[in-house]
Design a protein around this motif. Structure first.
Motif, PDB file in Angstrom:
ATOM      1  N   LYS A 187      76.964  47.804  40.025  1.00 24.90           N
ATOM      2  CA  LYS A 187      76.400  48.757  39.065  1.00 24.90           C
ATOM      3  C   LYS A 187      75.220  48.175  38.294  1.00 24.90           C
ATOM      4  O   LYS A 187      74.215  48.853  38.062  1.00 24.90           O
ATOM      5  CB  LYS A 187      77.483  49.229  38.104  1.00 24.90           C
ATOM      6  CG  LYS A 187      77.002  50.293  37.129  1.00 24.90           C
ATOM      7  CD  LYS A 187      78.126  50.767  36.236  1.00 24.90           C
ATOM      8  CE  LYS A 187      77.634  51.834  35.261  1.00 24.90           C
ATOM      9  NZ  LYS A 187      78.735  52.307  34.378  1.00 24.90           N
ATOM     10  N   ASP A 188      75.333  46.904  37.893  1.00 28.11           N
ATOM     11  CA  ASP A 188      74.263  46.290  37.106  1.00 28.11           C
ATOM     12  C   ASP A 188      72.942  46.255  37.881  1.00 28.11           C
ATOM     13  O   ASP A 188      71.864  46.407  37.298  1.00 28.11           O
ATOM     14  CB  ASP A 188      74.656  44.872  36.690  1.00 28.11           C
ATOM     15  CG  ASP A 188      75.693  44.863  35.570  1.00 28.11           C
ATOM     16  OD1 ASP A 188      75.893  45.926  34.952  1.00 28.11           O
ATOM     17  OD2 ASP A 188      76.283  43.800  35.320  1.00 28.11           O
ATOM     18  N   ASN A 189      73.041  46.061  39.198  1.00 31.82           N
ATOM     19  CA  ASN A 189      71.822  46.051  40.013  1.00 31.82           C
ATOM     20  C   ASN A 189      71.164  47.429  40.025  1.00 31.82           C
ATOM     21  O   ASN A 189      69.942  47.560  39.996  1.00 31.82           O
ATOM     22  CB  ASN A 189      72.151  45.616  41.439  1.00 31.82           C
ATOM     23  CG  ASN A 189      72.532  44.149  41.531  1.00 31.82           C
ATOM     24  OD1 ASN A 189      72.250  43.372  40.623  1.00 31.82           O
ATOM     25  ND2 ASN A 189      73.181  43.767  42.630  1.00 31.82           N
ATOM     26  N   ALA A 190      72.013  48.474  40.069  1.00 34.23           N
ATOM     27  CA  ALA A 190      71.497  49.839  40.023  1.00 34.23           C
ATOM     28  C   ALA A 190      70.816  50.112  38.689  1.00 34.23           C
ATOM     29  O   ALA A 190      69.737  50.730  38.640  1.00 34.23           O
ATOM     30  CB  ALA A 190      72.628  50.830  40.256  1.00 34.23           C
ATOM     31  N   ILE A 191      71.424  49.652  37.617  1.00 34.10           N
ATOM     32  CA  ILE A 191      70.854  49.852  36.276  1.00 34.10           C
ATOM     33  C   ILE A 191      69.525  49.122  36.155  1.00 34.10           C
ATOM     34  O   ILE A 191      68.549  49.644  35.593  1.00 34.10           O
ATOM     35  CB  ILE A 191      71.846  49.394  35.196  1.00 34.10           C
ATOM     36  CG1 ILE A 191      73.063  50.324  35.178  1.00 34.10           C
ATOM     37  CG2 ILE A 191      71.169  49.362  33.821  1.00 34.10           C
ATOM     38  CD1 ILE A 191      74.186  49.852  34.275  1.00 34.10           C
ATOM     39  N   ASN A 192      69.472  47.884  36.691  1.00 33.14           N
ATOM     40  CA  ASN A 192      68.215  47.121  36.634  1.00 33.14           C
ATOM     41  C   ASN A 192      67.098  47.837  37.393  1.00 33.14           C
ATOM     42  O   ASN A 192      65.947  47.884  36.947  1.00 33.14           O
ATOM     43  CB  ASN A 192      68.427  45.720  37.221  1.00 33.14           C
ATOM     44  CG  ASN A 192      69.272  44.841  36.316  1.00 33.14           C
ATOM     45  OD1 ASN A 192      69.357  45.077  35.111  1.00 33.14           O
ATOM     46  ND2 ASN A 192      69.902  43.820  36.893  1.00 33.14           N
ATOM     47  N   CYS A 193      67.455  48.412  38.561  1.00 32.60           N
ATOM     48  CA  CYS A 193      66.460  49.155  39.344  1.00 32.60           C
ATOM     49  C   CYS A 193      65.986  50.392  38.592  1.00 32.60           C
ATOM     50  O   CYS A 193      64.797  50.717  38.582  1.00 32.60           O
ATOM     51  CB  CYS A 193      67.067  49.533  40.694  1.00 32.60           C
ATOM     52  SG  CYS A 193      65.911  50.379  41.804  1.00 32.60           S
ATOM     53  N   LEU A 194      66.924  51.087  37.944  1.00 34.94           N
ATOM     54  CA  LEU A 194      66.582  52.271  37.152  1.00 34.94           C
ATOM     55  C   LEU A 194      65.629  51.910  36.022  1.00 34.94           C
ATOM     56  O   LEU A 194      64.620  52.590  35.800  1.00 34.94           O
ATOM     57  CB  LEU A 194      67.851  52.907  36.596  1.00 34.94           C
ATOM     58  CG  LEU A 194      67.653  54.071  35.618  1.00 34.94           C
ATOM     59  CD1 LEU A 194      67.042  55.266  36.340  1.00 34.94           C
ATOM     60  CD2 LEU A 194      68.983  54.463  34.976  1.00 34.94           C
ATOM     61  N   ASN A 195      65.946  50.840  35.316  1.00 35.55           N
ATOM     62  CA  ASN A 195      65.098  50.427  34.192  1.00 35.55           C
ATOM     63  C   ASN A 195      63.703  50.027  34.659  1.00 35.55           C
ATOM     64  O   ASN A 195      62.703  50.302  33.987  1.00 35.55           O
ATOM     65  CB  ASN A 195      65.759  49.263  33.447  1.00 35.55           C
ATOM     66  CG  ASN A 195      67.000  49.698  32.681  1.00 35.55           C
ATOM     67  OD1 ASN A 195      67.132  50.877  32.325  1.00 35.55           O
ATOM     68  ND2 ASN A 195      67.909  48.774  32.431  1.00 35.55           N
ATOM     69  N   GLU A 196      63.641  49.389  35.836  1.00 37.77           N
ATOM     70  CA  GLU A 196      62.342  48.992  36.379  1.00 37.77           C
ATOM     71  C   GLU A 196      61.510  50.223  36.713  1.00 37.77           C
ATOM     72  O   GLU A 196      60.302  50.263  36.445  1.00 37.77           O
ATOM     73  CB  GLU A 196      62.550  48.137  37.634  1.00 37.77           C
ATOM     74  CG  GLU A 196      61.250  47.621  38.231  1.00 37.77           C
ATOM     75  CD  GLU A 196      61.480  46.737  39.455  1.00 37.77           C
ATOM     76  OE1 GLU A 196      60.517  46.495  40.188  1.00 37.77           O
ATOM     77  OE2 GLU A 196      62.634  46.312  39.668  1.00 37.77           O
TER      78      GLU A 196
END
Length: 209
Positions: A187-196
């Motif tokens: 999930k954290d990787n998905a959130i990081n991609c979203l924020n980017e």
């Protein structure tokens, strides 16, 4: 989007339109005026391209095109009515060959006008037409229906015609293409991609579970 609405033909003399059951030059102006009001009501910036008198047909056409090009318009819509042998009928739209945007828009407008009772004669290659060939943006020339055909003229109403054209433009302009940028087990990787994505200006980006 900045749209140039071109009124086909001058009012009289060089560059004037066909005379049938109605006067093409007058009906072009009726439809264009109503179309401009509708487009502005939907939030579009609209530029009017209208030439009432000219010393030659080429001069009239060049002035129409120059108005669009000088204003750096994104789309050029030219309003016309057909005339042939009193038997031909229906709507057709012309676009520049190999221009997929123009072709899709021409088809969309034809379909919209046919939905109010006119035969759909289809989108056609109009690369030989001056205004199609010389505008710097996507361009469509609309032959709304036949000015010399009884059935077409009985069905014709300039407000309904303008509304159909407006609907055809809006339908094409509202196409949405969705882009997926990745799938993640963490999930954290998905959130990081979203924020980017949001940092790069894609404010509507979201996570779909």
């Amino acid at each position: 989007m900045k749209i140039c609405v071109n009124v086909g033909h001058t009012l009289k003399g060089a560059g004037s339109g066909a005379i049938g059951i109605k006067n093409e030059s007058i009906e072009n102006r009726n439809v264009a005026s109503e179309l401009i009001s509708l487009l502005k009501g939907r939030g579009y910036e609209v530029v009017l391209s209208k030439v009432d008198t000219a010393h030659s047909n080429v001069a009239y056409l060049k002035e129409c095109v120059d108005i669009s090009n000088n204003n750096k318009c994104d789309l050029f819509i030219s309003i016309h009515f057909n005339s042939f042998n009193k038997k031909a009928y229906g709507v057709e739209c012309f676009y520049y060959k190999n221009n997929e945007n123009g072709k899709k828009l021409a088809n969309s407008i034809c379909e919209s006008i046919s939905s109010i009772g006119f035969k759909n004669r289809g989108a056609k290659d109009g690369s030989n037409l001056y205004v199609i060939r010389n505008t710097l943006c996507d361009a469509v020339l609309i032959e709304c229906c036949f000015i010399d055909n009884d059935d077409d003229m009985k069905k014709y109403d300039y407000k309904k015609m303008a509304k159909a054209i407006c609907d055809g433009i809006i339908k094409k302009d509202s196409e949405i293409y969705r882009v997926c940028v990745g799938s993640f087990k963490v999930k954290d990787n998905a959130i990081n991609c979203l924020n980017e994505a949001k940092d790069k200006g894609f404010d509507d980006a979201f996570i779909y579970f």
